[in-house]
Scaffold this motif. Structure first.
Motif, mmCIF file in Angstrom:
data_model
loop_
_atom_site.group_PDB
_atom_site.id
_atom_site.type_symbol
_atom_site.label_atom_id
_atom_site.label_comp_id
_atom_site.label_asym_id
_atom_site.label_seq_id
_atom_site.Cartn_x
_atom_site.Cartn_y
_atom_site.Cartn_z
ATOM 1 N N TYR A 82 36.063 29.429 68.836
ATOM 2 C CA TYR A 82 36.296 29.522 67.327
ATOM 3 C C TYR A 82 37.317 28.753 66.776
ATOM 4 N N VAL A 83 37.245 28.097 65.604
ATOM 5 C CA VAL A 83 38.153 27.472 64.902
ATOM 6 C C VAL A 83 37.959 28.149 63.420
ATOM 7 N N THR A 84 39.181 28.902 63.062
ATOM 8 C CA THR A 84 39.326 29.538 61.558
ATOM 9 C C THR A 84 40.269 28.976 60.713
ATOM 10 N N PHE A 97 34.450 28.061 62.474
ATOM 11 C CA PHE A 97 33.543 27.199 62.946
ATOM 12 C C PHE A 97 33.397 27.663 64.329
ATOM 13 N N ASP A 98 32.159 27.777 64.958
ATOM 14 C CA ASP A 98 31.912 28.342 66.333
ATOM 15 C C ASP A 98 31.390 27.093 67.083
ATOM 16 N N LEU A 99 32.263 26.784 68.135
ATOM 17 C CA LEU A 99 31.983 25.731 69.029
ATOM 18 C C LEU A 99 30.852 25.747 69.843
ATOM 19 N N LEU A 100 30.406 27.063 70.061
ATOM 20 C CA LEU A 100 29.009 27.223 70.663
ATOM 21 C C LEU A 100 27.900 27.750 69.855
ATOM 22 N N GLY A 101 28.078 27.262 68.341
ATOM 23 C CA GLY A 101 27.156 27.850 67.561
ATOM 24 C C GLY A 101 25.810 27.217 67.523
ATOM 25 N N ASP A 102 25.639 25.922 67.944
ATOM 26 C CA ASP A 102 24.524 25.140 67.814
ATOM 27 C C ASP A 102 23.929 25.098 69.353
ATOM 28 N N VAL A 406 33.150 26.773 51.734
ATOM 29 C CA VAL A 406 33.961 26.454 52.783
ATOM 30 C C VAL A 406 33.342 26.469 54.225
ATOM 31 N N ASN A 407 32.411 27.243 54.311
ATOM 32 C CA ASN A 407 31.824 27.174 55.761
ATOM 33 C C ASN A 407 30.656 25.842 55.716
ATOM 34 N N GLU A 408 30.056 25.834 54.590
ATOM 35 C CA GLU A 408 29.298 24.285 54.572
ATOM 36 C C GLU A 408 30.072 23.112 54.743
ATOM 37 N N ALA A 409 31.427 23.096 54.190
ATOM 38 C CA ALA A 409 32.181 22.045 54.319
ATOM 39 C C ALA A 409 32.849 22.009 56.007
ATOM 40 N N VAL A 410 33.013 23.285 56.425
ATOM 41 C CA VAL A 410 33.292 23.521 57.929
ATOM 42 C C VAL A 410 32.174 23.029 58.687
ATOM 43 N N GLU A 411 30.947 23.097 58.571
ATOM 44 C CA GLU A 411 30.102 22.735 59.456
ATOM 45 C C GLU A 411 29.576 21.385 59.399
ATOM 46 N N ASN A 412 30.075 20.590 58.356
ATOM 47 C CA ASN A 412 29.930 19.160 58.114
ATOM 48 C C ASN A 412 31.245 18.607 59.141
ATOM 49 N N GLU A 413 32.119 19.133 59.423
ATOM 50 C CA GLU A 413 32.910 18.395 60.596
ATOM 51 C C GLU A 413 32.744 19.054 62.141
ATOM 52 N N ARG A 414 31.177 19.148 62.176
ATOM 53 C CA ARG A 414 30.772 19.388 63.531
ATOM 54 C C ARG A 414 31.250 18.347 64.628
#
Length: 543
Positions: A82-84, A97-102, A406-414
């Motif tokens: 994770y990145v928080t 952000f979950d590095l293993l989430g996708d 915020v989490n939408e912005a985080v996901e945009n940084e995948r």
């Protein structure tokens, strides 16, 4: 200055004993090239520094003969995922952000290589590489020796730990002497791009973070409390955390008392810690105008400096060494033209520029996350941060809406945190070591990787079964030879191999029987066709 007592001669001289220089040393020894390496430090990098060792670097270390089980064991935080973004270490995340989430991207990563990204502190990696480098008879590794400059005849002047000065005459010199590269300055090589984007204070601490945080699987904590505004990089959750603090004022204002106050607040009053290292780090985004001046080559940070956002710096240096060393060995054997060495810059500089640009954009992208919280990055600490963080953390409808934004912005940084196209998907274009068709090989996007056995691309990984000592098509690529894949007999190959031997692997042979279908499909190899792979695992040509 003392009088030079003697001049030593070697085929190759390496300046710098960080990951890039040590990787070059190991690869040279694999090819039987005697060399001298000097490093002004007496031991590994004192600060934890880089920590992301990506998939391609691990593949290179495997080919270089490193004990991979031991290398992976250097990862002291294998559960990190994770990145928080939160107020502090104890607060619930505002963004995560979950590095293993996708699952789709995770499966693609598992299929692209037998190796994987590892979270290894740079000092640990350097010690492992130094031990391997020193194990070869032809490697003269000199710690505590400092490069002092070029003499009028072009040879190098170095100083031993006792102050004795010695001349080094070499056919070729590899400058892997870091971001400040005295060699690059002496050669007058300029770097393009911003020299200073920001400055950070590195506070490396021995601390048991598991006594503080609720979430144990975090790699990066962005702490947003203005009194402890910075990023915690977890190298080892029970022993080592690096707190990176952006400087919002003159360095002199960050004295020991102020730093102790920040760390006391960060970790809390009941958790003991020890400050292991304090130093300033300058964030740059630069690529050298030239990678070669005569018989001197720039590698690693001496050739390029990136923001750490993306973890591409150390890994680019490893790939620099991997690209160049086999070419120098071929040249030293006397059968390769000098233009082969020019292909190093032709191939690696565009990759470095792409990595630099991506790292820079990743850094900019992080500002979008702060904006989503309601912060204005341009105002620094001069804004009502506490109130904004309270609103973003509130257990009400408004707080939920902010966190969703915020989490939408985080996901945009995948693509920042998961970029296989940058790790293994880079393509070399042009130069004498590739067929002209490499110019048409498409680049991979940062967040995706399509394995294709096309000129300029890294050979696709295919699992091999029932073949002793090898588990992947990458395992059959030797660093001291070209490898020719065929399906039955093949016509003569016209692509030059620069005097290096060529190992032929016929996938229609009995030894490949259990694997032929998979290999033929992955490499798009049909009867009568061939694929020529260079020692560094990149496809040179196909026909």
């Amino acid at each position: 200055m003392q009088t030079v007592v003697n001049t030593e001669t070697t085929q190759l001289f390496i300046i710098g004993g960080g990951p890039t220089g040590l990787t070059a040393s190991i690869l040279l020894s694999q090819l039987g090239v005697p060399h001298i390496l000097v490093e002004r430090r007496t031991g590994p990098q004192p600060a934890p520094a880089a920590h992301v060792v990506n998939t391609r670097s691990m593949e290179i270390f495997r080919q270089a003969g490193l004990p991979m089980d031991e290398i992976y064991a250097l990862n002291s935080h294998p559960q990190a995922r994770y990145v928080t973004w939160s107020t502090d270490l104890k607060s619930a995340p505002i963004g995560k952000f979950d590095l293993l989430g996708d699952e789709g991207r995770l499966l693609a990563r598992m299929n692209m290589s037998q190796d994987r990204v590892a979270n290894i502190s740079q000092p640990k990696l350097e010690m492992a590489l130094a031990e391997k480098a020193a194990s070869f008879d032809g490697a003269d590794i000199r710690m505590g020796w400092e490069w002092k400059g070029f003499r009028k005849d072009g040879t190098s002047l170095v100083q031993a730990p006792d102050g004795t000065e010695v001349g080094i005459e070499a056919a070729y010199t590899l400058a892997a002497d870091g971001a400040g590269s005295p060699v690059a300055r002496a050669l007058g090589v300029k770097k393009n791009g911003p020299e200073t984007i920001a400055q950070f204070l590195n506070l490396s601490c021995k601390v048991d973070l598991t006594k503080i945080v609720g979430e144990r699987e975090v790699l990066l904590y962005w702490c947003l409390d203005p009194e402890i505004f910075g990023t915690c990089i977890v190298h080892d959750p029970k022993n080592l955390t690096v707190f990176m603090v952006p400087l919002f004022g003159p360095l002199e204002s960050y004295d020991d008392a102020r730093c102790a106050g920040m760390l006391d607040k960060l970790f809390g009053p009941d958790v003991p810690y020890e400050l292991l290292y304090k130093g300033v780090w300058n964030m740059s985004a630069q690529v050298a105008e030239r990678y070669r001046v005569g018989n001197v080559f720039l590698l690693g940070d001496a050739a390029h400096r990136f923001p750490p956002t993306g973890g591409l710096g150390l890994n680019s240096g490893v790939c620099d060494a991997h690209n160049l060393v086999w070419k120098i060995a071929a040249r030293l054997q006397g059968s390769a033209a000098d233009e082969l060495l020019d292909s190093y810059e032709i191939e690696r500089k565009p990759v470095a520029q792409r990595n630099c640009d991506k790292s820079y954009s990743n850094n900019d992208g992080l500002q979008n996350i702060l904006t989503a919280i309601g912060l204005d990055p341009a105002k620094g600490l001069n804004q009502p941060i506490h109130e904004l963080l309270e609103a973003a953390s509130a257990p009400d409808e408004k707080g939920e809406a902010i966190r969703a934004r915020v989490n939408e912005a985080v996901e945009n940084e995948r693509d920042h945190f998961d970029a296989p196209g940058m790790e293994v998907g880079f393509i070399y274009h042009g130069g004498c070591a590739l067929s002209a068709a490499s110019g048409a090989t498409p680049d991979n996007d940062a967040g995706s990787f399509e394995p294709r056995a096309l000129p300029g691309a890294r050979l696709p990984h295919v699992v091999l079964e029932g073949m002793p000592g090898v588990a992947s098509t990458l395992d059959v690529i030797a660093y001291d030879a070209y490898t020719l894949f065929t399906d039955g007999s093949a016509p003569a190959v016209t692509q030059p191999t620069f005097g290096m031997p060529t190992k032929v692997l016929d996938i229609s042979s009995e030894s490949f029987a259990a694997n032929k279908a998979r290999v033929a499909e992955a490499l798009e190899l049909k009867a009568g066709q061939w694929i020529l792979v260079r020692p560094d695992g990149h496809v040179a040509a196909r026909g």
